[in-house]
Design a protein around this motif. Sequence first.
Motif, PDB file in Angstrom:
ATOM      1  N   THR A  25       0.842  -1.196   0.000  1.00  0.00           N
ATOM      2  CA  THR A  25       0.000   0.000   0.000  1.00  0.00           C
ATOM      3  C   THR A  25       0.874   1.242   0.000  1.00  0.00           C
ATOM      4  O   THR A  25       1.864   1.322   0.729  1.00  0.00           O
ATOM      5  N   ALA A  26       0.496   2.214  -0.829  1.00  0.00           N
ATOM      6  CA  ALA A  26       1.271   3.454  -0.902  1.00  0.00           C
ATOM      7  C   ALA A  26       1.211   4.176   0.433  1.00  0.00           C
ATOM      8  O   ALA A  26       0.176   4.188   1.095  1.00  0.00           O
ATOM      9  N   PRO A  27       2.306   4.755   0.862  1.00  0.00           N
ATOM     10  CA  PRO A  27       2.300   5.450   2.156  1.00  0.00           C
ATOM     11  C   PRO A  27       1.321   6.612   2.163  1.00  0.00           C
ATOM     12  O   PRO A  27       1.196   7.336   1.177  1.00  0.00           O
ATOM     13  N   VAL A  28       0.603   6.769   3.264  1.00  0.00           N
ATOM     14  CA  VAL A  28      -0.376   7.839   3.401  1.00  0.00           C
ATOM     15  C   VAL A  28       0.324   9.059   3.980  1.00  0.00           C
ATOM     16  O   VAL A  28       0.969   8.976   5.027  1.00  0.00           O
ATOM     17  N   THR A  29       0.225  10.164   3.271  1.00  0.00           N
ATOM     18  CA  THR A  29       0.852  11.391   3.743  1.00  0.00           C
ATOM     19  C   THR A  29      -0.015  12.022   4.819  1.00  0.00           C
ATOM     20  O   THR A  29      -1.181  12.324   4.583  1.00  0.00           O
ATOM     21  N   SER A  30       0.534  12.185   5.987  1.00  0.00           N
ATOM     22  CA  SER A  30      -0.241  12.774   7.082  1.00  0.00           C
ATOM     23  C   SER A  30      -0.306  14.285   6.894  1.00  0.00           C
ATOM     24  O   SER A  30       0.660  14.922   6.478  1.00  0.00           O
ATOM     25  N   ILE A  31      -1.458  14.846   7.201  1.00  0.00           N
ATOM     26  CA  ILE A  31      -1.661  16.286   7.080  1.00  0.00           C
ATOM     27  C   ILE A  31      -1.395  16.920   8.437  1.00  0.00           C
ATOM     28  O   ILE A  31      -2.039  16.584   9.430  1.00  0.00           O
ATOM     29  N   LYS A  32      -0.417  17.812   8.463  1.00  0.00           N
ATOM     30  CA  LYS A  32      -0.067  18.442   9.725  1.00  0.00           C
ATOM     31  C   LYS A  32      -1.146  19.442  10.130  1.00  0.00           C
ATOM     32  O   LYS A  32      -1.638  20.211   9.298  1.00  0.00           O
ATOM     33  N   PRO A  33      -1.541  19.431  11.383  1.00  0.00           N
ATOM     34  CA  PRO A  33      -2.526  20.415  11.835  1.00  0.00           C
ATOM     35  C   PRO A  33      -1.929  21.811  11.790  1.00  0.00           C
ATOM     36  O   PRO A  33      -0.699  21.972  11.849  1.00  0.00           O
ATOM     37  N   PRO A  34      -2.761  22.844  11.674  1.00  0.00           N
ATOM     38  CA  PRO A  34      -2.229  24.205  11.652  1.00  0.00           C
ATOM     39  C   PRO A  34      -1.555  24.537  12.980  1.00  0.00           C
ATOM     40  O   PRO A  34      -1.854  23.918  14.009  1.00  0.00           O
ATOM     41  N   PRO A  35      -0.639  25.499  12.984  1.00  0.00           N
ATOM     42  CA  PRO A  35       0.033  25.888  14.231  1.00  0.00           C
ATOM     43  C   PRO A  35      -0.977  26.281  15.309  1.00  0.00           C
ATOM     44  O   PRO A  35      -2.093  26.717  15.014  1.00  0.00           O
ATOM     45  N   ALA A  36      -0.565  26.129  16.563  1.00  0.00           N
ATOM     46  CA  ALA A  36      -1.461  26.376  17.683  1.00  0.00           C
ATOM     47  C   ALA A  36      -2.028  27.795  17.675  1.00  0.00           C
ATOM     48  O   ALA A  36      -3.223  28.011  17.894  1.00  0.00           O
ATOM     49  N   ALA A  37      -1.166  28.784  17.408  1.00  0.00           N
ATOM     50  CA  ALA A  37      -1.628  30.179  17.403  1.00  0.00           C
ATOM     51  C   ALA A  37      -2.677  30.407  16.320  1.00  0.00           C
ATOM     52  O   ALA A  37      -3.640  31.154  16.517  1.00  0.00           O
ATOM     53  N   GLU A  38      -2.514  29.746  15.184  1.00  0.00           N
ATOM     54  CA  GLU A  38      -3.485  29.882  14.093  1.00  0.00           C
ATOM     55  C   GLU A  38      -4.823  29.268  14.475  1.00  0.00           C
ATOM     56  O   GLU A  38      -5.887  29.803  14.133  1.00  0.00           O
ATOM     57  N   ARG A  39      -4.777  28.156  15.197  1.00  0.00           N
ATOM     58  CA  ARG A  39      -6.025  27.519  15.631  1.00  0.00           C
ATOM     59  C   ARG A  39      -6.777  28.412  16.620  1.00  0.00           C
ATOM     60  O   ARG A  39      -7.998  28.542  16.552  1.00  0.00           O
ATOM     61  N   VAL A  40      -6.037  29.032  17.531  1.00  0.00           N
ATOM     62  CA  VAL A  40      -6.672  29.948  18.487  1.00  0.00           C
ATOM     63  C   VAL A  40      -7.251  31.151  17.753  1.00  0.00           C
ATOM     64  O   VAL A  40      -8.387  31.571  18.004  1.00  0.00           O
ATOM     65  N   TYR A  41      -6.473  31.709  16.828  1.00  0.00           N
ATOM     66  CA  TYR A  41      -6.916  32.875  16.048  1.00  0.00           C
ATOM     67  C   TYR A  41      -8.224  32.566  15.315  1.00  0.00           C
ATOM     68  O   TYR A  41      -9.183  33.346  15.371  1.00  0.00           O
ATOM     69  N   THR A  42      -8.271  31.431  14.640  1.00  0.00           N
ATOM     70  CA  THR A  42      -9.467  31.049  13.881  1.00  0.00           C
ATOM     71  C   THR A  42     -10.657  30.843  14.808  1.00  0.00           C
ATOM     72  O   THR A  42     -11.777  31.289  14.514  1.00  0.00           O
ATOM     73  N   HIS A  43     -10.423  30.175  15.922  1.00  0.00           N
ATOM     74  CA  HIS A  43     -11.501  29.906  16.885  1.00  0.00           C
ATOM     75  C   HIS A  43     -12.108  31.203  17.410  1.00  0.00           C
ATOM     76  O   HIS A  43     -13.340  31.379  17.400  1.00  0.00           O
ATOM     77  N   VAL A  44     -11.261  32.107  17.867  1.00  0.00           N
ATOM     78  CA  VAL A  44     -11.764  33.349  18.470  1.00  0.00           C
ATOM     79  C   VAL A  44     -12.408  34.249  17.422  1.00  0.00           C
ATOM     80  O   VAL A  44     -13.502  34.794  17.635  1.00  0.00           O
ATOM     81  N   LYS A  45     -11.752  34.388  16.267  1.00  0.00           N
ATOM     82  CA  LYS A  45     -12.284  35.286  15.244  1.00  0.00           C
ATOM     83  C   LYS A  45     -13.646  34.818  14.754  1.00  0.00           C
ATOM     84  O   LYS A  45     -14.578  35.623  14.615  1.00  0.00           O
ATOM     85  N   GLN A  46     -13.773  33.522  14.502  1.00  0.00           N
ATOM     86  CA  GLN A  46     -15.054  32.995  14.033  1.00  0.00           C
ATOM     87  C   GLN A  46     -16.143  33.213  15.073  1.00  0.00           C
ATOM     88  O   GLN A  46     -17.272  33.576  14.747  1.00  0.00           O
ATOM     89  N   ALA A  47     -15.801  33.000  16.340  1.00  0.00           N
ATOM     90  CA  ALA A  47     -16.778  33.167  17.408  1.00  0.00           C
ATOM     91  C   ALA A  47     -17.206  34.628  17.562  1.00  0.00           C
ATOM     92  O   ALA A  47     -18.371  34.923  17.841  1.00  0.00           O
ATOM     93  N   VAL A  48     -16.263  35.557  17.349  1.00  0.00           N
ATOM     94  CA  VAL A  48     -16.590  36.984  17.430  1.00  0.00           C
ATOM     95  C   VAL A  48     -17.484  37.382  16.257  1.00  0.00           C
ATOM     96  O   VAL A  48     -18.501  38.072  16.431  1.00  0.00           O
TER      97      VAL A  48
END
Length: 242
Positions: A25-48
């Motif tokens: 089976t071909a190796p599955v490329t793992s998708i790295k999660p976005p940086p922690a600061a970016e996740r916080v930024y997206t969470h707060v901005k969307q909620a606002v």
Amino acid sequence: MPAATATPSVTPATSATPATSASPTAPVTSIKPPPAAERVYTHVKQAVLERRYEGGTLLTEGELAEAVGVSRTPVREALLKLEVEGLLRLYPKKGALVLPVSAQEIADVVETRLLVETHAVRKAVPAPAGLIGRLEELLARQRTQAAAGELAEAAVTDRCFHAEIVRSGGNEILSRLYDQLRDRQLRMGVAVMHSHPDRIAKTLAEHEEILDALRRGDAEAAVAVVTRHVGWFQNLARGEVR
């Protein structure tokens, strides 16, 4: 006469390329999660923007770190970025205050929108079939969202409807200027739909009027509807949107 030497035969099973089913089976490329600061930024901005964090709410680093599942360091980084964008005000050792939409901000956004959108809708005439088709699709989507009570989604589609007309003019500088209003438009739109639930029906009707004027090729009628439609927000400039 000596017998001819037989050429050794090769068994296909051992020499053939392995069947596809047997290939690794071909190796599955793992998708790295976005940086922690970016996740916080997206969470707060969307909620606002969606008013899950309303104006006047005090957010603490600890609460946000727990909500997103990160340490406090990326939370501080994200909050600083959101303060620069004018959505929050930081108070050392206390947290970040979600800034309400002010009367002046509403007036400024309305003035800028009128300048850009009246010019854009006049320039859109005669409207190409592609523009009419996209606006029809967006209007149908907004109707569906409104009927389902999806106010935040309807506000996004509302903004897309107007942005489509602005982009149709082909002026990239004007389009970028209009895009800078995006967050403020979305926040104001959600606020209006919550505080004036009857306004969504009027918005849909006015979008249909704009679309009809573009179908007819009536630039002045389109400008008049856009002026009335966007200018209504001036009513909100009498005080802060709660």
